[in-house]
Write a protein that holds these residues in place. Structure first.
Motif, PDB file in Angstrom:
ATOM      1  N   ALA A 328      25.729  41.622  40.234  1.00 49.73           N
ATOM      2  CA  ALA A 328      25.445  41.731  41.593  1.00 49.73           C
ATOM      3  C   ALA A 328      26.256  41.245  42.546  1.00 49.73           C
ATOM      4  O   ALA A 328      26.779  42.226  43.564  1.00 49.73           O
ATOM      5  CB  ALA A 328      23.970  41.373  41.869  1.00 49.73           C
ATOM      6  N   PHE A 329      26.977  40.038  42.628  1.00 48.73           N
ATOM      7  CA  PHE A 329      27.564  39.415  43.553  1.00 48.73           C
ATOM      8  C   PHE A 329      29.215  39.617  43.171  1.00 48.73           C
ATOM      9  O   PHE A 329      30.021  39.585  44.359  1.00 48.73           O
ATOM     10  CB  PHE A 329      27.515  37.857  43.407  1.00 48.73           C
ATOM     11  CG  PHE A 329      26.229  37.425  43.688  1.00 48.73           C
ATOM     12  CD1 PHE A 329      25.505  38.236  44.741  1.00 48.73           C
ATOM     13  CD2 PHE A 329      25.538  36.260  43.549  1.00 48.73           C
ATOM     14  CE1 PHE A 329      23.866  38.008  45.220  1.00 48.73           C
ATOM     15  CE2 PHE A 329      24.246  36.026  43.704  1.00 48.73           C
ATOM     16  CZ  PHE A 329      23.403  36.981  44.811  1.00 48.73           C
ATOM     17  N   ILE A 330      29.524  39.995  42.239  1.00 45.97           N
ATOM     18  CA  ILE A 330      31.140  39.973  41.711  1.00 45.97           C
ATOM     19  C   ILE A 330      31.620  41.306  41.421  1.00 45.97           C
ATOM     20  O   ILE A 330      32.588  41.857  41.834  1.00 45.97           O
ATOM     21  CB  ILE A 330      31.306  38.970  40.830  1.00 45.97           C
ATOM     22  CG1 ILE A 330      31.300  37.618  41.433  1.00 45.97           C
ATOM     23  CG2 ILE A 330      32.927  39.106  40.451  1.00 45.97           C
ATOM     24  CD1 ILE A 330      31.209  36.235  40.619  1.00 45.97           C
ATOM     25  N   PHE A 331      30.861  42.128  40.481  1.00 38.96           N
ATOM     26  CA  PHE A 331      31.256  43.159  39.786  1.00 38.96           C
ATOM     27  C   PHE A 331      30.964  44.334  40.252  1.00 38.96           C
ATOM     28  O   PHE A 331      31.493  45.649  40.323  1.00 38.96           O
ATOM     29  CB  PHE A 331      30.859  43.172  38.228  1.00 38.96           C
ATOM     30  CG  PHE A 331      31.322  42.013  37.496  1.00 38.96           C
ATOM     31  CD1 PHE A 331      32.824  42.359  36.940  1.00 38.96           C
ATOM     32  CD2 PHE A 331      30.997  40.606  37.377  1.00 38.96           C
ATOM     33  CE1 PHE A 331      33.401  41.202  36.239  1.00 38.96           C
ATOM     34  CE2 PHE A 331      31.690  39.539  36.601  1.00 38.96           C
ATOM     35  CZ  PHE A 331      32.831  40.137  35.975  1.00 38.96           C
ATOM     36  N   ILE A 332      29.502  44.422  41.046  1.00 43.07           N
ATOM     37  CA  ILE A 332      29.034  45.737  41.252  1.00 43.07           C
ATOM     38  C   ILE A 332      30.008  46.546  42.402  1.00 43.07           C
ATOM     39  O   ILE A 332      30.553  45.975  43.370  1.00 43.07           O
ATOM     40  CB  ILE A 332      27.701  45.626  41.616  1.00 43.07           C
ATOM     41  CG1 ILE A 332      26.937  46.884  41.616  1.00 43.07           C
ATOM     42  CG2 ILE A 332      27.638  44.703  43.145  1.00 43.07           C
ATOM     43  CD1 ILE A 332      25.520  46.815  42.086  1.00 43.07           C
ATOM     44  N   GLY A 333      30.363  47.744  41.965  1.00 39.36           N
ATOM     45  CA  GLY A 333      31.022  48.602  42.878  1.00 39.36           C
ATOM     46  C   GLY A 333      32.468  48.396  42.749  1.00 39.36           C
ATOM     47  O   GLY A 333      33.331  49.066  43.387  1.00 39.36           O
ATOM     48  N   ARG A 334      32.843  47.612  41.831  1.00 38.82           N
ATOM     49  CA  ARG A 334      34.214  47.169  41.308  1.00 38.82           C
ATOM     50  C   ARG A 334      34.532  47.383  39.927  1.00 38.82           C
ATOM     51  O   ARG A 334      35.852  47.117  39.627  1.00 38.82           O
ATOM     52  CB  ARG A 334      34.671  45.815  41.835  1.00 38.82           C
ATOM     53  CG  ARG A 334      34.351  45.561  43.145  1.00 38.82           C
ATOM     54  CD  ARG A 334      34.861  43.935  43.444  1.00 38.82           C
ATOM     55  NE  ARG A 334      34.507  43.751  45.015  1.00 38.82           N
ATOM     56  CZ  ARG A 334      33.443  42.655  45.073  1.00 38.82           C
ATOM     57  NH1 ARG A 334      32.714  42.494  44.355  1.00 38.82           N
ATOM     58  NH2 ARG A 334      33.173  42.522  46.579  1.00 38.82           N
ATOM     59  N   LEU A 335      33.818  48.103  39.014  1.00 38.58           N
ATOM     60  CA  LEU A 335      33.993  47.986  37.642  1.00 38.58           C
ATOM     61  C   LEU A 335      34.925  48.811  37.386  1.00 38.58           C
ATOM     62  O   LEU A 335      35.849  48.301  36.246  1.00 38.58           O
ATOM     63  CB  LEU A 335      32.701  48.650  36.897  1.00 38.58           C
ATOM     64  CG  LEU A 335      31.417  47.365  36.974  1.00 38.58           C
ATOM     65  CD1 LEU A 335      30.106  48.051  36.246  1.00 38.58           C
ATOM     66  CD2 LEU A 335      31.885  46.001  36.163  1.00 38.58           C
ATOM     67  N   ILE A 336      35.310  49.723  37.729  1.00 40.62           N
ATOM     68  CA  ILE A 336      36.375  50.689  37.586  1.00 40.62           C
ATOM     69  C   ILE A 336      37.730  50.029  37.501  1.00 40.62           C
ATOM     70  O   ILE A 336      38.638  50.038  36.798  1.00 40.62           O
ATOM     71  CB  ILE A 336      36.345  52.190  37.989  1.00 40.62           C
ATOM     72  CG1 ILE A 336      35.002  53.039  37.460  1.00 40.62           C
ATOM     73  CG2 ILE A 336      37.564  52.922  37.655  1.00 40.62           C
ATOM     74  CD1 ILE A 336      34.917  54.361  38.114  1.00 40.62           C
ATOM     75  N   ALA A 337      37.961  49.473  38.951  1.00 37.77           N
ATOM     76  CA  ALA A 337      39.127  49.064  39.377  1.00 37.77           C
ATOM     77  C   ALA A 337      39.483  47.590  38.497  1.00 37.77           C
ATOM     78  O   ALA A 337      40.609  47.302  37.929  1.00 37.77           O
ATOM     79  CB  ALA A 337      38.839  48.654  40.793  1.00 37.77           C
ATOM     80  N   LEU A 338      38.329  46.993  38.276  1.00 37.83           N
ATOM     81  CA  LEU A 338      38.530  45.794  37.449  1.00 37.83           C
ATOM     82  C   LEU A 338      38.940  46.190  35.901  1.00 37.83           C
ATOM     83  O   LEU A 338      39.634  45.462  35.288  1.00 37.83           O
ATOM     84  CB  LEU A 338      37.238  44.987  37.289  1.00 37.83           C
ATOM     85  CG  LEU A 338      37.096  44.242  38.859  1.00 37.83           C
ATOM     86  CD1 LEU A 338      35.458  43.442  38.772  1.00 37.83           C
ATOM     87  CD2 LEU A 338      37.753  43.137  39.065  1.00 37.83           C
ATOM     88  N   SER A 339      38.131  47.326  35.540  1.00 36.28           N
ATOM     89  CA  SER A 339      38.569  47.614  33.979  1.00 36.28           C
ATOM     90  C   SER A 339      39.765  47.988  33.606  1.00 36.28           C
ATOM     91  O   SER A 339      40.178  48.227  32.669  1.00 36.28           O
ATOM     92  CB  SER A 339      37.504  48.585  33.693  1.00 36.28           C
ATOM     93  OG  SER A 339      36.180  48.361  33.781  1.00 36.28           O
ATOM     94  N   LYS A 340      40.600  48.736  34.863  1.00 31.30           N
ATOM     95  CA  LYS A 340      41.933  49.033  34.739  1.00 31.30           C
ATOM     96  C   LYS A 340      43.011  47.923  34.995  1.00 31.30           C
ATOM     97  O   LYS A 340      44.057  48.071  34.664  1.00 31.30           O
ATOM     98  CB  LYS A 340      42.290  50.275  35.846  1.00 31.30           C
ATOM     99  CG  LYS A 340      41.484  51.248  35.653  1.00 31.30           C
ATOM    100  CD  LYS A 340      41.291  52.110  36.736  1.00 31.30           C
ATOM    101  CE  LYS A 340      42.425  52.721  37.492  1.00 31.30           C
ATOM    102  NZ  LYS A 340      42.166  53.571  38.544  1.00 31.30           N
ATOM    103  N   ASP A 341      42.463  46.753  35.372  1.00 33.33           N
ATOM    104  CA  ASP A 341      43.522  45.606  35.466  1.00 33.33           C
ATOM    105  C   ASP A 341      43.719  44.908  34.269  1.00 33.33           C
ATOM    106  O   ASP A 341      42.734  44.819  33.378  1.00 33.33           O
ATOM    107  CB  ASP A 341      42.907  44.560  36.358  1.00 33.33           C
ATOM    108  CG  ASP A 341      43.833  43.315  36.910  1.00 33.33           C
ATOM    109  OD1 ASP A 341      44.811  43.770  37.280  1.00 33.33           O
ATOM    110  OD2 ASP A 341      43.681  42.214  36.399  1.00 33.33           O
ATOM    111  N   PRO A 342      44.991  44.572  33.901  1.00 37.83           N
ATOM    112  CA  PRO A 342      45.291  43.850  32.726  1.00 37.83           C
ATOM    113  C   PRO A 342      44.685  42.634  32.633  1.00 37.83           C
ATOM    114  O   PRO A 342      44.472  42.056  31.317  1.00 37.83           O
ATOM    115  CB  PRO A 342      47.002  43.632  32.645  1.00 37.83           C
ATOM    116  CG  PRO A 342      47.222  44.007  34.071  1.00 37.83           C
ATOM    117  CD  PRO A 342      45.988  44.811  34.646  1.00 37.83           C
TER     118      PRO A 342
END
Length: 602
Positions: A328-342
Motif C-alpha cells: 500500500a505504501f510503496i508499490f501500489i500504483g507503480r507496479l508496471i513502472a517498477l516491473s519494467k526496471d532492471p
C-alpha cells in the motif's frame, strides 16, 4: 590477425598453493605478517595434506592436533599471514573439541586487530562458527566451555559494533555472530558451505531454518544486538550502503528464526524510517534512469542495497498486515513502472512471491495486467513467472493470465496451438519459425510453462504441446531446461489421464533417444513414475528390441536396469507380475502418500 589471436593460448591460472610456492622461491612469504622460511615451508607442506585423505579418524586427529601444537604461542601471529590463515581455516573443522577450545582462548586474547585484519578475520569467523555448532551438541563434553567462547567473541563484537559495522572484515564477523546466535545456516563464515549449498540458502525457508535450538543466552545476546540497532540514528544510512545493508539482511534472517515479535518490530522500523517515500537517502539517484512512464518512484529504488534489504524485509515479514503495508505504501500504483526496471522488478517479484491475501493479489494482478507486453519486451520475465505462481498458489486469475500472456505474445485464439512453443522460447508469434526443429528453450520460459500446467484448466497448454511433433518434444525434453516440463505435465492434478495417454503415444519412436540422453532419461523417468501398466507396456515394447543400444550407453544402462528390461524381454509375464505388485502397493498407500494422478482434465 584473427588466426594469431586464436593461436595465443590463455595461461592457466595458478592455484593458491602454486602461487604461494612460487612466491616462496622469490623470498616472499605471503601477504600479511611475515613468517620465517622454515615456518612458511612447514605450512606449505601441511596445505598439501588433505584431512579427508586419511584412512582413519585416529590418524587424522594425530595430524591435525600436531599442527595446532606447532601453533602454540603463535596462534594470532600466524593467522595474520595469508598462507598460515588459510591452513588454519581448513583444519579448524577437523580439530578435536578440547584443542579447538584451547586454540580459541589463546587466539582471542586480543580481538581488535584480528577483527579488522583481512586474513585473521576469516580464521575468527571459522572459529566462532565451528565452536557454535559444537556447543549445541548435547553429547559434547566441552559444550559449556565452547558456549562461553562463543559468547565471549559475540559480546566483544557487540560492544564494538558502532566501529565494526563500517569495516569490511569486522562487518562479516558480526554477520557470522548473528547466524551463530540464532542457529541458522552460516553463509558468512568461509569454508562452511559449498557453492551448491549456498545457492539453496537463497530460499527464505532454508535461510531461516534453525539447525539446532540455541540456548537462552544466545537469544538474549541476539536481542541485545537488534535493540541497539533499532536505536541507531544511522539506520537509514546503513540501509543504503552495500556493506551494512548485507548486515541488516542477516539481522532479519536471524530474527525471523528466533523472535518473530522483534522481527516484526524491526521490519516496521525499516519500513517507516528507511523505505517510505520521502525518507530515502538523498543523492542516490543522480545517474539512475527509470522508465519514462515511472511517476513518483520512491527514492529507495535508486539504490540497489536498499532494494535488496527491502526484498528481505518483505520475505521475512511475519504477518500479512506488514506485507500489505509494503504494497500500500510503496508499490501500489507503480507496479508496471517498477516491473519494467532492471533493479526494481526483483522487489516486485518478491512482493508477488510473498503475497498471501487473495483480494490483495487480485488488485496487484489487475494493475499489472495491461503491462504484460511492456514487461515482456524489457526482458523481466521473472515478474510474469512470479505472477503465474501466485495465480496457482491463490487459485485465482488463471484464465485472465493466459489471456494476457497470449496478447503479449501476439498469439490470437486461432493461433493458440503455438502457445507452448512461444512460451518456451519467449518469442512473439511473428518471430516464431514453425519449421525450425531446434527450439532454444529459455529457463524462465520453461518455468512459466511448468507453472501454467498447474492451472485449474491447462487445456490450452496441453493442446499446444500435443501440436508439436515427436521430434520437437524429444528435443525439448532432452534439453536441461526443458526436461522438467515432463514432471509438471505428468504430476499435475489438472492434467487428466487421457492427456497423459496422448503424451505417451505422441512420444512413440523417441523413447530410445530419451533413455540415452542425460536429461531425456529423467524426463522418461517422470513419465514412468506416473504411467499406468498399459502405458508402461507401450514404452517397454519400444525399448526391448534396442536393449543392446541402451546397455552400451551410460544413461540407457541405468534405465534398462531400473525398468527391468532384461526380465521383460525374456519373461514378460514375470515382469508384469512384478509391476502389478508395485502398482498394488502404490494404491494401498495412496491415502498416505497422496494420489497425484487425478483425472480432472481430459
Amino acid at each position: 590477425m584473427e588466426n594469431v589471436n586464436k593461436s595465443k593460448k590463455r595461461k592457466k591460472r595458478l592455484s593458491f598453493f602454486q602461487h604461494a610456492k612460487k612466491e616462496a622461491k622469490r623470498g616472499r612469504y605471503g601477504k600479511g605478517s611475515q613468517l620465517d622460511d622454515d615456518t612458511y615451508q612447514y605450512f606449505l607442506r601441511v596445505m598439501q595434506i588433505k584431512p579427508v585423505d586419511f584412512e582413519t579418524q585416529e590418524e587424522r586427529n594425530v595430524f591435525v592436533n600436531n599442527v595446532f601444537a606447532q601453533l602454540e604461542g603463535q596462534e594470532a601471529n600466524c593467522s595474520f599471514n595469508q598462507l598460515a590463515s588459510r591452513v588454519i581455516e581448513n583444519l579448524i573443522p577437523w580439530v578435536e573439541d578440547e584443542v579447538l577450545r584451547n586454540f580459541g582462548i589463546k587466539f582471542c586474547q586480543d580481538l581488535r586487530p584480528i577483527c579488522t585484519d583481512p586474513f585473521a578475520s576469516h580464521v575468527l569467523q571459522t572459529l566462532v562458527s565451528n565452536a557454535s555448532s559444537r556447543s549445541l551438541s548435547v553429547d559434547n563434553s566441552e559444550q559449556k566451555s565452547l558456549q562461553s567462547l562463543v559468547l565471549q567473541i559475540c559480546s566483544y563484537v557487540l560492544n564494538n559494533m558502532e566501529e565494526f559495522v563500517w569495516d569490511t572484515y569486522a562487518n562479516h564477523i558480526i554477520r557470522t555472530c548473528l547466524e551463530c546466535l540464532s542457529g541458522i545456516p552460516s553463509v558468512s563464515a568461509t569454508g562452511q558451505n559449498n557453492s551448491s549449498q549456498k545457492s539453496t540458502l537463497n530460499d527464505v525457508s532454508e535461510r531461516t531454518r534453525v539447525e539446532r535450538e540455541v540456548p537462552p543466552e544466545y537469544k538474549s545476546l541476539l536481542r541485545e544486538y537488534v535493540n541497539r540497532l533499532i536505536l541507531w540514528p544511522q539506520l537509514k544510512e546503513m540501509s543504503y550502503d552495500t556493506l551494512t545493508s548485507g548486515l541488516l539482511q542477516t539481522v532479519l534472517y536471524a530474527l525471523r528464526a528466533v523472535d518473530e515479535k522483534l522481527c516484526k518490530m524491526f521490519v516496521k522500523k525499516l519500513l517507516n524510517n528507511c523505505f517510505l517515500p520521502g525518507v530515502g537517502k538523498s543523492g542516490e539517484c543522480e545517474d539512475k534512469k527509470l522508465p519514462e512512464d515511472a511517476q513518483s518512484i520512491p527514492e529507495l529504488f535508486y539504490s540497489e542495497p536498499a532494494v535488496r534489504l527491502m526484498e528481505t524485509a518483505i520475505a521475512v515479514s511475519p504477518t500479512t498486515k506488514i506485507s500489505t503495508q509494503f504494497y500500500a505504501f510503496i508499490f501500489i500504483g507503480r507496479l508496471i513502472a517498477l516491473s519494467k526496471d532492471p533493479l526494481a522488478n526483483f522487489a516486485v517479484q518478491r512482493l508477488l512471491a510473498n503475497c498471501k491475501c487473495k483480494v490483495e493479489f487480485e488488485a496487484m494482478f489487475d494493475e499489472i495486467a495491461d503491462g504484460f507486453e511492456s514487461i515482456f519486451s524489457r526482458g523481466n520475465i521473472g515478474v510474469i513467472v512470479n505472477l503465474a505462481q501466485a495465480c496457482v498458489r491463490l487459485s485465482t486469475r488463471q484464465s485472465q493470465f493466459i489471456k494476457n500472456l497470449m496478447k503479449a505474445l501476439h498469439c490470437s485464439d486461432a493461433e493458440q496451438n503455438s502457445l507452448a512453443y512461444l512460451v518456451l522460447g519467449l518469442v512473439k508469434h511473428e518471430d516464431w519459425k514453425p519449421n525450425k526443429e531446434e527450439l532454444s528453450v529459455q529457463l524462465n520460459g520453461s518455468v512459466l510453462l511448468q507453472t501454467m500446467l498447474k492451472f485449474n484448466k491447462p487445456i490450452k497448454i496441453v493442446n499446444s504441446l500435443m501440436e508439436m511433433s515427436a521430434s520437437e518434444l524429444k528435443n525439448i525434453f532432452c534439453d536441461p531446461k526443458g526436461s522438467h516440463i515432463m514432471d509438471a505435465y505428468m504430476m499435475s492434478e489438472y492434467v487428466g489421464e487421457k492427456s497423459r495417454e496422448r503424451m505417451v503415444r505422441k512420444l512413440q519412436g523417441t523413447y530410445v533417444a530419451l533413455a540415452c540422453s542425460k536429461h531425456g532419461s529423467r524426463a522418461l523417468d517422470a513419465i514412468w513414475s506416473a504411467a499406468t501398466m498399459k502405458q508402461k507396456l507401450i514404452i517397454m515394447d519400444e525399448l526391448a528390441p534396442k536393449d543392446a543400444i541402451l546397455n552400451s550407453n551410460q544413461f540407457g544402462h541405468i534405465i534398462s536396469g531400473k525398468y527391468g528390461l532384461s526380465l521383460y524381454k525374456y519373461k514378460a509375464e514375470d515382469w508384469k507380475d512384478v509391476q502389478g505388485k508395485e502398482h498394488r502397493k502404490k494404491a494401498l498407500f495412496a491415502d498416505i502418500i497422496g494420489d497425484v494422478q487425478k483425472d480432472s482434465v481430459k
